[in-house]
Design a protein around this motif. Structure first.
Motif, mmCIF file in Angstrom:
data_model
loop_
_atom_site.group_PDB
_atom_site.id
_atom_site.type_symbol
_atom_site.label_atom_id
_atom_site.label_comp_id
_atom_site.label_asym_id
_atom_site.label_seq_id
_atom_site.Cartn_x
_atom_site.Cartn_y
_atom_site.Cartn_z
ATOM 1 N N ALA A 61 -11.769 48.395 31.487
ATOM 2 C CA ALA A 61 -10.707 48.118 30.519
ATOM 3 C C ALA A 61 -10.500 49.298 29.576
ATOM 4 O O ALA A 61 -9.363 49.567 29.144
ATOM 5 C CB ALA A 61 -11.047 46.858 29.725
ATOM 6 N N ILE A 62 -11.574 50.013 29.248
ATOM 7 C CA ILE A 62 -11.446 51.174 28.369
ATOM 8 C C ILE A 62 -10.602 52.264 29.016
ATOM 9 O O ILE A 62 -9.843 52.973 28.339
ATOM 10 C CB ILE A 62 -12.845 51.717 28.019
ATOM 11 C CG1 ILE A 62 -13.654 50.651 27.264
ATOM 12 C CG2 ILE A 62 -12.753 52.993 27.191
ATOM 13 C CD1 ILE A 62 -15.082 51.056 26.987
ATOM 14 N N LEU A 63 -10.700 52.399 30.341
ATOM 15 C CA LEU A 63 -10.000 53.470 31.052
ATOM 16 C C LEU A 63 -8.567 53.119 31.430
ATOM 17 O O LEU A 63 -7.823 53.991 31.898
ATOM 18 C CB LEU A 63 -10.779 53.832 32.320
ATOM 19 C CG LEU A 63 -12.226 54.289 32.102
ATOM 20 C CD1 LEU A 63 -12.892 54.537 33.444
ATOM 21 C CD2 LEU A 63 -12.278 55.546 31.252
ATOM 22 N N LEU A 64 -8.164 51.854 31.259
ATOM 23 C CA LEU A 64 -6.821 51.448 31.669
ATOM 24 C C LEU A 64 -5.727 52.097 30.830
ATOM 25 O O LEU A 64 -4.565 52.140 31.246
ATOM 26 C CB LEU A 64 -6.686 49.921 31.584
ATOM 27 C CG LEU A 64 -7.487 49.128 32.620
ATOM 28 C CD1 LEU A 64 -7.293 47.636 32.414
ATOM 29 C CD2 LEU A 64 -7.069 49.522 34.030
ATOM 30 N N ALA A 65 -6.076 52.611 29.643
ATOM 31 C CA ALA A 65 -5.070 53.260 28.796
ATOM 32 C C ALA A 65 -4.513 54.524 29.440
ATOM 33 O O ALA A 65 -3.412 54.959 29.104
ATOM 34 C CB ALA A 65 -5.679 53.584 27.437
#
Length: 264
Positions: free
Chosen positions: A49-53
């Protein structure tokens, strides 16, 4: 038809070699399949989820593309809770359905696993152009060019098949064919459209195969490529991030005492 539609804004992930994206998805999937526990899946999902940006999808595109996963995860969780293997204290029992602490933990693990495995695969696929994927598979992984080019040609026809389905439906409606109501009428209309699309697909596939053969795509001679596919430092860094996510999820599960190797 490109899987990376024009609406998707350029992003750091979109510029990564497709082979690196494929490696990350496989690494995370294999790591999560080694055990069925909620800790490893939760850690992997949180790190993803942190990398979805950086994926290049806005909120609407993300939810629309990943909707099947968000629907499948709760159903898988509920089914496992109701019908999974009973263990631990009984929380609720009614007839041949019982809910225990073990089935709840297993259901939670299954639901989180579906999300942790499905979300990165869909997001990475959405930012990958089929031609770039074919170049990477043939030039980086050295897969047979005939297999890669045939798969690429078939993948690019998916969008045409969708357009053909809509065109066939509109043509039949204009002729007043298959307008019967009710479930039986809809089933008959679907069978007719499916058969028509099958015939059209076979004809188009035959023409495409003949055209590709005439252009030398079936030759065993070494091929040249219009675009070079390079696996660089950035791609290696992405693979290392995938390794780190897999290692962190396994380590967290072992430290929490929830790790259960499925092959043991």
């Amino acid at each position: 038809m490109s899987l990376m539609t024009p609406e998707i804004r350029p992003s750091a992930i979109a510029r990564v070699n497709p082979v690196a994206k494929l490696a990350v998805a496989l690494l995370i999937s294999c790591a999560l399949m080694l055990s069925i526990d909620w800790v490893s899946a939760a850690v992997a999902l949180a790190l993803e989820a942190i990398l979805l940006a950086w994926c290049g999808l806005n909120a609407r595109q993300f939810w629309l593309r990943t909707a099947p996963v968000w629907i499948a995860a709760p159903f898988g969780m509920l089914t496992t809770i109701l019908y999974g293997e009973d263990s631990g204290a009984v929380l609720w029992s009614g007839g041949w359905v019982s809910i225990t602490e073990g089935s709840v933990a297993l259901g939670l693990a299954i639901g989180l696993r579906v999300l942790a495995i499905g979300l990165p695969g869909i997001v990475l696929l959405a930012t990958t152009d089929p031609t770039d994927l074919g170049d990477g598979l043939a030039q980086v992984l050295r897969l047979p060019a005939r297999f890669v080019l045939g798969a690429l040609a078939g993948l690019r026809l998916v969008g045409m098949f969708i357009d053909d389905w809509h065109s066939l439906a509109l043509a039949r409606r204009a002729r007043g064919v298959g307008d019967g109501g009710g479930l039986r009428g809809k089933a008959a209309r679907f069978r007719s459209l499916a058969f028509s699309l099958l015939v059209l697909s076979v004809r188009r596939g035959s023409k495409l195969a003949t055209a590709m053969e005439a252009r030398g795509f079936g030759s065993d001679e070494p091929r040249t490529w219009a675009r070079e596919s390079v696996f660089g430092r950035r791609d290696g860094l992405v693979v290392l991030i995938g390794v780190a996510i897999a290692a962190a999820s396994i380590t967290a599960a072992i430290l929490a005492g929830t790790w259960h190797f499925v092959l043991a």
